[in-house]
Scaffold this motif. Sequence first.
Motif, PDB file in Angstrom:
ATOM      1  N   LEU A  95       0.846  -1.193   0.000  1.00 39.45           N
ATOM      2  CA  LEU A  95       0.000   0.000   0.000  1.00 39.45           C
ATOM      3  C   LEU A  95       0.881   1.243   0.000  1.00 39.45           C
ATOM      4  O   LEU A  95       2.081   1.153   0.272  1.00 39.45           O
ATOM      5  N   HIS A 198      -7.691  -0.196   5.146  1.00 42.99           N
ATOM      6  CA  HIS A 198      -8.839   0.172   4.315  1.00 42.99           C
ATOM      7  C   HIS A 198      -8.613   1.516   3.620  1.00 42.99           C
ATOM      8  O   HIS A 198      -8.801   1.645   2.399  1.00 42.99           O
ATOM      9  N   ALA A 201      -5.947   1.511   0.982  1.00 41.21           N
ATOM     10  CA  ALA A 201      -6.420   0.833  -0.225  1.00 41.21           C
ATOM     11  C   ALA A 201      -7.128   1.816  -1.145  1.00 41.21           C
ATOM     12  O   ALA A 201      -6.979   1.765  -2.372  1.00 41.21           O
ATOM     13  N   ARG A 204      -4.603   3.706  -2.886  1.00 36.96           N
ATOM     14  CA  ARG A 204      -3.927   2.880  -3.889  1.00 36.96           C
ATOM     15  C   ARG A 204      -4.707   2.836  -5.190  1.00 36.96           C
ATOM     16  O   ARG A 204      -4.139   2.886  -6.284  1.00 36.96           O
ATOM     17  N   ALA A 218     -11.780  -2.219  -1.032  1.00 39.09           N
ATOM     18  CA  ALA A 218     -11.069  -1.787   0.176  1.00 39.09           C
ATOM     19  C   ALA A 218     -11.390  -2.685   1.365  1.00 39.09           C
ATOM     20  O   ALA A 218     -10.529  -2.940   2.215  1.00 39.09           O
ATOM     21  N   VAL A 221      -9.222  -5.750   1.005  1.00 41.17           N
ATOM     22  CA  VAL A 221      -7.841  -5.451   1.396  1.00 41.17           C
ATOM     23  C   VAL A 221      -7.737  -5.355   2.914  1.00 41.17           C
ATOM     24  O   VAL A 221      -6.802  -5.876   3.532  1.00 41.17           O
ATOM     25  N   TRP A 339       0.246  -9.499  -3.885  1.00 37.94           N
ATOM     26  CA  TRP A 339      -0.410  -8.192  -3.770  1.00 37.94           C
ATOM     27  C   TRP A 339      -0.141  -7.311  -4.981  1.00 37.94           C
ATOM     28  O   TRP A 339      -1.044  -6.607  -5.461  1.00 37.94           O
ATOM     29  N   PHE A 343      -3.194  -5.836  -7.294  1.00 32.42           N
ATOM     30  CA  PHE A 343      -3.518  -4.438  -7.571  1.00 32.42           C
ATOM     31  C   PHE A 343      -3.536  -4.148  -9.069  1.00 32.42           C
ATOM     32  O   PHE A 343      -4.356  -3.354  -9.550  1.00 32.42           O
TER      33      PHE A 343
END
Length: 367
Positions: A95, A198, A201, A204, A218, A221, A339, A343
């Motif tokens: 993140l 959260h 995210a 991100r 979120a 995540v 991860w 993403f």
Amino acid sequence: MMGFIRPAFFRLAQQSLGSLERRLRVWVPGLAILLLEGCSSISYYGQLAEGQLQLLHAREPVAAVVADPNRDPALREHLRQSQLARAFATEHLHLPDNQSYRLYADIGRPYVVWNVFATPEFSLSPINHCFPIAGCVAYRGYYNLGAARGEAALQHLSGMDVYVGGVEAYSTLGWFNDPIINTMLHWGDERMATLIFHELAHQRFYVAGDTEFNESYATFVEQEGTRQWRAAQGLPPANAEQGQRADQFTELVLATRERLQTLYALPLPAAEMRQRKAAEFERLRSDYRTLSASQWQGAHPYDRWIYSPLNNANLLPFGLYDQYQPAFAALFKEVGGDWVQFFKAVETLGALPAEERKAALKKLMEP
């Protein structure tokens, strides 16, 4: 971003409600305070700007608070623990690595903002409000409770069903370095970690105007990040019973929504519609009593919410903010729990046109 509640946070039994709140959380998405072209209400946007500026001016480095022996020891330890989670978010969850949640702000009130939800009397469709960057959302946010109640009163006078929910935290989507706020400190170190995961995210990745996508993503995540966070600390998995109760309660509310949706489609006189609507809310309370007596060993963790005045607006956050969470869980599994690849896949989904995006998410949720 904004929370079911999660909104929309209810001060019931704190430990029991934490899981539900993650479903009710309604985070203020960005607020777009610096880009207010096309405002319809200068006073409304003025209070947004004033509230955000107050928050920015209250910030101070977490490290300075932790190092200050004159500050409250419990606060210092809580913030120290928060920085372990903050480091984990960057180093293990990939993140954003910025100053967000490495700052602290005490704003002297229990919630940072209050959201006002409104629906027509015989509809579950929210009154939407649109903002630059953040897109359209199903509420208006106020930094002052009195202002939120004033807006709610005006909506009520116009015949709307209205609900006001307090929010612990929100993300400005990277426009500012978002601080840890005193409003976030009430739920323990793990709850703080989940909020940080959260909100980062949202920084991100975020799709303007698609609340279901943003919050489901979120929330996934947050929950997967928390699972990994607990494992990294050598802690056992989180209490499954709390999550099960929250799921069961949410199912009760969603069943009520479905019955009301069917009811509102009928060509009934207003008086009869009103009577049958009230009966559905009483049925929800009766089903809750049955559930708590038969499966919860007599526990009543959601009494404050269930026995408060209920209307359509109270139901809005349920089912919206984790609707596609299973899709993101499936996506995470597809990429082998990587991860970075996750993403990238989320960004690919987010770039699709809205209808194609929803279709892709539904396909991911197929058995």
